[in-house]
Design a protein around this motif. Structure first.
Motif, PDB file in Angstrom:
ATOM      1  N   LYS A  78      82.411 -82.114 -59.464  1.00 18.02           N
ATOM      2  CA  LYS A  78      81.563 -83.316 -59.449  1.00 18.02           C
ATOM      3  C   LYS A  78      80.850 -83.465 -58.111  1.00 18.02           C
ATOM      4  N   LYS A  81      78.022 -80.816 -57.712  1.00 17.16           N
ATOM      5  CA  LYS A  81      76.934 -81.137 -58.634  1.00 17.16           C
ATOM      6  C   LYS A  81      76.115 -82.308 -58.107  1.00 17.16           C
ATOM      7  N   LYS A  82      76.806 -83.297 -57.552  1.00 14.82           N
ATOM      8  CA  LYS A  82      76.128 -84.464 -57.003  1.00 14.82           C
ATOM      9  C   LYS A  82      75.275 -84.099 -55.798  1.00 14.82           C
ATOM     10  N   ASN A  85      72.389 -81.490 -57.249  1.00  8.49           N
ATOM     11  CA  ASN A  85      71.612 -81.887 -58.433  1.00  8.49           C
ATOM     12  C   ASN A  85      71.611 -80.810 -59.516  1.00  8.49           C
ATOM     13  N   GLY A  86      72.767 -80.245 -59.762  1.00  9.78           N
ATOM     14  CA  GLY A  86      72.841 -79.248 -60.827  1.00  9.78           C
ATOM     15  C   GLY A  86      73.590 -78.016 -60.387  1.00  9.78           C
ATOM     16  N   SER A  87      73.207 -76.859 -60.933  1.00 14.72           N
ATOM     17  CA  SER A  87      73.867 -75.603 -60.616  1.00 14.72           C
ATOM     18  C   SER A  87      73.013 -74.785 -59.661  1.00 14.72           C
ATOM     19  N   PHE A 107      80.247 -74.159 -65.504  1.00 15.97           N
ATOM     20  CA  PHE A 107      79.163 -75.127 -65.327  1.00 15.97           C
ATOM     21  C   PHE A 107      77.874 -74.447 -64.872  1.00 15.97           C
ATOM     22  N   TRP A 109      77.203 -72.178 -62.600  1.00 18.64           N
ATOM     23  CA  TRP A 109      76.988 -71.734 -61.234  1.00 18.64           C
ATOM     24  C   TRP A 109      77.091 -70.213 -61.171  1.00 18.64           C
TER      25      TRP A 109
END
Length: 279
Positions: A78, A81-82, A85-87, A107, A109
Motif C-alpha cells: 500500500k 503504491k501510494k 501512483n501505481g506499479s 500487483f 511491479w
C-alpha cells in the motif's frame, strides 16, 4: 585532528557467539558503530533462530512472526503504491525469502531483488522470484522504487552502498529505508539487552538525525518518517528472552505498548520507515 570516539553502550551477541561488543559514537552524533567488526560476519548469521532467513512456522513465536509479516507485507505494498501512483520497476535490497517481491509481482511491479543468504535465495526462487547475491550484480538502473527493509544496519560501507543505490534510482525516484531507532523507549528500557542492537550483525545503529545526515550526502531528500508499530512488541519479546531467558509475552506486550504510546509524544519509535526522494 583525529575525531574523539566514546562508548555509548556495551552489549553482546545473544544469538550465536555470546561475544561482547561496544557501540561507539563519534562527535558527529546520531549514528553508532559496532566495534570490533569480525572478519567473518557470515558465521554470525548461521543460526536456526535467525528467523528472517526462514519460513518456519513451528513454534508459537514463529507463527506470530509470520502472521505479523503477512500484515506488514500488505502495508508495504500500500505504501509503495501510494508513493508511486501505481506499479513500476522495484528493487528490494535484502529481500530475504522473497515474500515482499512475490506480493509486489502480483500487483504488476517489475521486481528485482538482492539477498546474500543462499538458503533465503532458494526459498525466494520457489516463490517465483529470482534474486541476485550482491547489489553490484544488478545491472538495471532507473528504478521507480528501491526498498531496504531492515538492511542498512548490516552494510559494512554505508557511503559506497548508498551511492550505488542513489545512482540506480531514476530522477524523483523513491527510496524507502526501515531501521531500528536506538532512541526509542524500548531501547532505553532494555539497555544492553535490547534485541535490535543485534551485534555484530547490525554494524550501524541510527537515530532520526543520524540517518538523515547519512542519506542527504547522496542527493536523497527526506520526505517523511513513519513508525513501525509492530517492531516494539517483537523487539521487546526478544529482549525479554535475552534478559531473562524466557519469552515473557505479557511483559514484552506492556513494554512494546509503552514504547509506542511514548512515541506518540516524542516521535521516537522502536523502528522507523524513512521515505527519501532522489533530487
Amino acid at each position: 585532528m583525529k575525531a574523539k570516539h566514546n562508548t555509548f553502550i556495551k552489549t553482546k551477541d545473544f544469538l550465536v557467539s555470546a561475544e561482547e561488543f561496544s557501540l561507539i559514537c563519534s562527535e558527529a552524533q546520531g549514528v553508532l558503530k559496532t566495534t570490533p567488526i569480525p572478519e567473518n560476519l557470515e558465521k554470525y548469521y548461521q543460526s536456526e533462530e535467525y528467523i528472517s532467513h526462514t519460513d518456519s512456522k513451528e513454534s508459537i513465536f514463529e507463527k506470530a512472526y509470520q502472521l505479523v509479516k503477512k500484515i506488514a507485507l500488505n502495508n508495504k505494498i500500500k505504501l509503495i503504491k501510494k508513493l508511486n501512483n501505481g506499479s513500476g520497476k522495484l528493487l528490494d535490497v535484502g529481500s530475504g525469502t522473497g515474500d515482499f517481491l512475490a506480493v509486489a509481482k502480483k500487483f504488476n511491479w517489475k521486481v528485482f531483488g538482492v539477498e546474500p543468504n543462499k538458503e533465503a535465495r532458494t526459498l525466494s526462487e520457489k516463490k517465483g522470484v529470482s534474486v541476485c547475491e550482491n547489489l553490484t550484480d544488478i545491472q538495471e538502473f532507473n528504478f521507480d522504487v528501491i526498498t531496504l527493509w531492515h538492511v542498512l544496519e548490516h552494510v559494512l560501507d554505508i557511503d559506497s552502498y548508498v551511492s550505488i543505490i542513489s545512482r540506480k534510482l531514476k530522477p524523483d525516484g523513491i527510496l524507502i529505508i526501515a531501521v531500528p531507532n536506538y532512541k526509542s523507549k524500548d531501547a532505553q528500557h532494555y539497555k544492553k539487552f535490547w534485541a535490535a542492537y543485534d551485534v555484530p550483525r547490525h554494524i550501524w545503529h541510527f537515530s532520526k538525525s543520524g540517518i538523515k545526515r547519512v542519506l542527504e550526502k547522496h542527493n536523497l531528500k527526506l520526505l517523511k518518517t513513519k513508525p513501525m508499530w509492530f517492531d516494539s512488541f517483537y523487539v521487546s519479546l526478544l529482549s525479554e528472552k535475552y534478559k531473562t531467558g524466557k519469552l515473557n509475552w505479557i511483559k514484552a506486550g506492556f513494554i512494546g505498548l509503552y514504547s509506542n504510546l511514548a512515541g506518540l509524544r516524542s516521535k521516537e519509535y522502536s523502528s522507523h520507515i524513512y521515505i527519501f526522494k532522489k533530487q
